[in-house]
Design a protein around this motif. Structure first.
Motif, short mmCIF file in Angstrom:
data_model
loop_
_atom_site.label_atom_id
_atom_site.label_comp_id
_atom_site.label_asym_id
_atom_site.label_seq_id
_atom_site.Cartn_x
_atom_site.Cartn_y
_atom_site.Cartn_z
N VAL A 1 -8.34 20.11 4.43
CA VAL A 1 -8.91 20.10 5.77
C VAL A 1 -8.29 18.99 6.62
CG1 VAL A 1 -11.03 19.89 7.13
CG2 VAL A 1 -11.08 21.03 4.91
N HIS A 2 -8.14 17.78 6.04
CA HIS A 2 -7.59 16.64 6.76
C HIS A 2 -6.65 15.87 5.84
CE1 HIS A 2 -9.83 16.57 10.57
NE2 HIS A 2 -10.88 16.98 9.89
N VAL A 3 -5.55 15.38 6.43
CA VAL A 3 -4.68 14.41 5.77
C VAL A 3 -4.48 13.28 6.76
CG1 VAL A 3 -2.44 13.94 4.72
CG2 VAL A 3 -3.51 16.18 4.40
N ASP A 4 -5.04 12.11 6.48
CA ASP A 4 -5.03 10.99 7.40
C ASP A 4 -4.33 9.79 6.77
OD1 ASP A 4 -6.78 12.09 9.60
OD2 ASP A 4 -8.19 12.22 7.92
N THR A 5 -3.53 9.08 7.58
CA THR A 5 -2.96 7.81 7.19
C THR A 5 -3.83 6.71 7.78
OG1 THR A 5 -0.72 8.71 7.11
CG2 THR A 5 -0.93 6.32 7.29
N LEU A 6 -4.41 5.89 6.92
CA LEU A 6 -5.40 4.90 7.33
C LEU A 6 -4.87 3.49 7.08
CD1 LEU A 6 -8.48 6.57 5.59
CD2 LEU A 6 -7.62 7.02 7.90
N ARG A 7 -5.37 2.54 7.84
CA ARG A 7 -5.04 1.13 7.64
C ARG A 7 -6.33 0.32 7.57
NH1 ARG A 7 -4.20 -3.59 10.70
NH2 ARG A 7 -2.58 -4.95 9.85
N ILE A 8 -6.43 -0.53 6.55
CA ILE A 8 -7.60 -1.39 6.40
C ILE A 8 -7.44 -2.56 7.36
CG2 ILE A 8 -8.98 -2.75 4.81
CD1 ILE A 8 -7.92 -1.05 2.55
N LEU A 9 -8.38 -2.74 8.24
CA LEU A 9 -8.31 -3.79 9.25
C LEU A 9 -8.68 -5.14 8.65
CD1 LEU A 9 -9.96 -1.82 12.19
CD2 LEU A 9 -7.53 -2.03 11.62
N GLU A 10 -8.52 -6.18 9.46
CA GLU A 10 -8.76 -7.55 8.99
C GLU A 10 -10.21 -7.77 8.59
OE1 GLU A 10 -6.93 -6.67 11.44
OE2 GLU A 10 -4.95 -7.43 10.86
N ASP A 11 -11.14 -7.00 9.14
CA ASP A 11 -12.55 -7.15 8.78
C ASP A 11 -12.95 -6.23 7.63
OD1 ASP A 11 -12.29 -4.79 10.11
OD2 ASP A 11 -13.80 -5.20 11.65
N SER A 12 -11.94 -5.72 6.90
CA SER A 12 -12.14 -4.87 5.72
C SER A 12 -12.64 -3.47 6.06
CB SER A 12 -13.12 -5.51 4.71
OG SER A 12 -12.61 -6.74 4.26
N LEU A 13 -12.69 -3.13 7.34
CA LEU A 13 -13.10 -1.79 7.76
C LEU A 13 -11.90 -0.88 7.87
CD1 LEU A 13 -15.72 -2.60 10.54
CD2 LEU A 13 -16.19 -1.88 8.20
N VAL A 14 -12.10 0.38 7.57
CA VAL A 14 -11.08 1.39 7.79
C VAL A 14 -11.67 2.43 8.75
CG1 VAL A 14 -11.79 2.75 5.78
CG2 VAL A 14 -9.49 3.02 6.70
N TYR A 15 -10.90 2.81 9.76
CA TYR A 15 -11.40 3.75 10.76
C TYR A 15 -10.84 5.14 10.47
CZ TYR A 15 -12.08 6.21 15.14
OH TYR A 15 -12.43 7.15 16.09
N ILE A 16 -11.74 6.09 10.30
CA ILE A 16 -11.38 7.49 10.08
C ILE A 16 -11.76 8.25 11.35
CG2 ILE A 16 -11.70 9.50 8.60
CD1 ILE A 16 -12.62 7.61 6.40
N PRO A 17 -10.81 8.91 12.01
CA PRO A 17 -11.08 9.52 13.32
C PRO A 17 -12.28 10.45 13.34
CG PRO A 17 -8.72 9.54 12.85
CD PRO A 17 -9.41 9.08 11.60
#
Length: 265
Positions: free
Chosen positions: A91-107
């Motif tokens: 259904v989805h293939v996303d490239t994600l980056r872990i931010l400095e606050d340890s959060l990852v944003y999934i669209p």
């Protein structure tokens, strides 16, 4: 007065063009370049290195996700029984980056904290959250490792691979996957690799024209910078094009100065 102004303007343009050419020609130069070329010519084959040795630690079996790391997230859902083929559909293939606050944003899901969590635990966490949106969803999570490719290539910049260490064959296959890749334009006798601290990197010079190098003991590690220069004939052609472009600019400037002189400016 105006004549001296135009001559000054011409001098400024000339110096700007020349300084721009010099800064580009010095790109990726290191203090070890001459010594490495000399050592590689004596050795005739293989690779040579100079600079401080970079300690490359092997990737842990179950890596802990850290800030700044990139991930590939594959979301699958059960395929309807009426459809043929595999039971799962992507259904989805996303490239994600872990931010400095340890959060990852999934669209399509929002922000989730995964920093400092082992990979398998983060996968279960994301799968549980995804199942709130997609019935029976399954998540596969892969850590991505950055490699940097610069020089005379149509694929410059950063690429992400799922391995923390790759061989020469694998990096060449990545380059060859680009439709505009042309091995005839590249100088494979002096491929440069920068590793470690960019202020004082460990520099490798590799000759990969021999077949045994494809199965040799040299590997690229995550974070390495690969620089591929053009062949001598291609370099001369580019320099000739730059020279002709510069001559054209000076001719236009001379024409403007002549017109200004005729008009008495």
């Amino acid at each position: 007065m105006w004549r001296s102004f135009y001559w000054s303007l011409g001098g400024i343009v000339f110096l700007g063009v020349m300084s721009g050419c010099v800064s580009k020609s010095q790109l990726f130069r290191t203090p070890y370049d001459k010594d490495l070329r000399r050592a590689l010519r004596k050795q005739k084959q293989g690779w040579v290195t100079a600079g401080p040795s970079a300690n490359i630690a092997p990737a842990p079996t179950t890596p802990v996700l850290m800030a700044g790391q990139f991930l590939r997230m594959v979301l699958e859902t059960p395929r309807p029984i009426v459809e043929e083929g595999s039971f799962w559909q992507v259904v989805h293939v996303d490239t994600l980056r872990i931010l400095e606050d340890s959060l990852v944003y999934i669209p399509w899901l929002g922000s989730i904290r995964v920093g400092g969590v082992p990979l398998d635990s983060a996968q279960k966490l994301l799968e549980g959250v995804a199942q709130r949106v997609f019935t029976g969803a399954r998540v596969r999570l892969y850590p991505l490792y950055p490699y940097y490719i610069f020089g005379y290539t149509s694929l410059p910049g950063r690429i992400f691979l799922e391995k923390s260490r790759i061989s020469l064959v694998e990096i060449l296959s990545v380059l060859a996957a680009n439709p505009s890749f042309s091995a005839l334009d590249l100088d494979f006798s002096k491929v440069k690799v920068l590793r470690g601290d960019l202020g004082n990197p460990q520099v490798f010079l590799i000759d990969i024209r021999d077949a045994y190098m494809m199965d040799g003991d040299f590997y690229f590690y995550a974070g390495d910078i690969l620089v591929i220069e053009p062949r001598q004939m291609v370099r001369l052609r580019l320099e000739a094009q730059n020279y002709l472009a510069f001559i054209g600019m000076t001719q236009v400037l001379n024409l403007l100065l002549l017109v200004a002189f005729r008009l008495g400016l």
